[in-house]
Design an enzyme around this catalytic site. Sequence first.
Site, PDB file in Angstrom:
ATOM      1  N   GLU A 254       0.871  -1.174   0.000  1.00 28.84           N
ATOM      2  CA  GLU A 254       0.000   0.000   0.000  1.00 28.84           C
ATOM      3  C   GLU A 254       0.905   1.219   0.000  1.00 28.84           C
ATOM      4  O   GLU A 254       1.652   1.454   0.951  1.00 28.84           O
ATOM      5  CB  GLU A 254      -0.922   0.029   1.215  1.00 28.84           C
ATOM      6  CG  GLU A 254      -1.892   1.209   1.157  1.00 28.84           C
ATOM      7  CD  GLU A 254      -2.730   1.356   2.412  1.00 28.84           C
ATOM      8  OE1 GLU A 254      -2.957   2.505   2.828  1.00 28.84           O
ATOM      9  OE2 GLU A 254      -3.144   0.326   2.978  1.00 28.84           O
ATOM     10  N   CYS A 288      -2.901   8.429   3.708  1.00 28.69           N
ATOM     11  CA  CYS A 288      -2.883   8.219   2.259  1.00 28.69           C
ATOM     12  C   CYS A 288      -4.238   8.471   1.610  1.00 28.69           C
ATOM     13  O   CYS A 288      -4.308   8.668   0.395  1.00 28.69           O
ATOM     14  CB  CYS A 288      -2.423   6.800   1.945  1.00 28.69           C
ATOM     15  SG  CYS A 288      -0.790   6.401   2.562  1.00 28.69           S
TER      16      CYS A 288
END
Length: 486
Positions: A254, A288
């Site tokens: 990720e 994020c």
Amino acid sequence: MNSVPCPSFTTKLLIDGCLVEGEGRAESIHDPSSGKVIAQVREASMEQIEQAIAAAGRAQATWSRTTPQQRSTVLLDIASLIQERASSLARIESLNCGKPLHQALNDDLNAAIDVFRFFAGAVRCQYGQLSAEYVPGYTSMVQRAPLGVVASIAPWNYPLMMAAWKIAPALAAGNTLVFKPSEHTPLSVLELATHLEGMLPAGCLNIVCGGGENVGSLLARHPDIRMISLTGDIVTGQKVLKEAINSLKRTHLELGGKAPVIVCDDADLELVVEGITRHGYYNAGQDCTAACRIYAQSGIHDRLVRRLGDAVSRLRFAQRNDRDNDIGPLISLRQRDRVASFVERALTEPHVERITGAAIPSGSGFFYQPTLLAGCLQSDEIVQREVFGPVVTVTRFDEISQALDWSNDTEYGLASSVWTTNMDKAMHLASRLEYGCTWINSHFMLATEMPHGGLKRSGYGKELSSDSLQDYSVVRHIMARHARLD
């Protein structure tokens, strides 16, 4: 900022069931709210990393043969442990990350508990292809088997929650782990490790500390590691892939994002302002999925900028009473200076307008003012690159197709949102946005039952949900020939 007394910290690593001091160099751990050093944690030596991997390998032989029910019981016990010690763990998390204590306790700790409980249930409810005779005289069965020893590398923005995201599914699937917290924020995970004695067989979970160049690199290239899971930035992900290639180990990445927020003329303005004020600046924008890249349609643009600027200017930080804080500081002086440099460069563009913020406040700690910039263009650096701070940009658009094109014109593909009262329009946009997650009239909401992960250079593999269990296991086909009875 934190008004609670500073606790003593555990700095020992967990290797083969034993708490040991690291043998490498010492890393200073800071309280970002004050900038003060609050602990020293020694990095794991190369020998200690080898010991941790070997211990995980030995434990794998036994742990992989446990039943889903047995693994479920262990995960439930860990969840109960975290719940029992939530207040002290949250206090450590708050001091190490700088985030307000009430957020660490109510958000991060509760999320970590829920993740362990979810995977405790999910591992007992796995599904697969039906066993049957696909070839006459043979019965085929599909088995999901553990991968082996997994190495996990976690980021500094949600230390304990991200530890849960990685540890729970890996253990549930029958793997053993070597877990590396961020060298900036190891304290809450190390504290948790001190209470795990008797819950897990020795070697099932090993926790080693240190930087990416030493510890992370060795984990990524080690031939006895079958999978490496990383949450980090794109550059770190590229390094991990290069290290992993020789052993052909699985990777689970990720790698950041730059979430577009499409606000249509018919959106509920109050709802938009409330949502972006919270989810564009939550955790000081160090997320994020932060709602950081707004595309506002011309009819609502001016009102949105005005109302959002007022709301953002009222966000509280660096207050003496921790409960009065909406956001905390950035994780380090380096990160604060990086965020400030992005904003400074953006403001050199004549078309960029500072609505609020855009400065380093006086006082101690690594704080940066919550910032809103309007007039930004699609080509601007601050629109294209991940800032990872309390900075939100607004770009005006006329036609929906333009906003859609701009949203997808990026290397990232993690999260996005659409704001409109027209559900047909919302579904049209959601189906065409190239992101792992798209929220409608909301942002940043996660459910443990639902998968979380990116597209494009935001990485691959899923956190949370039963999809994560599949990522941490391998499909095997077992085929049995029938005996002849005639």
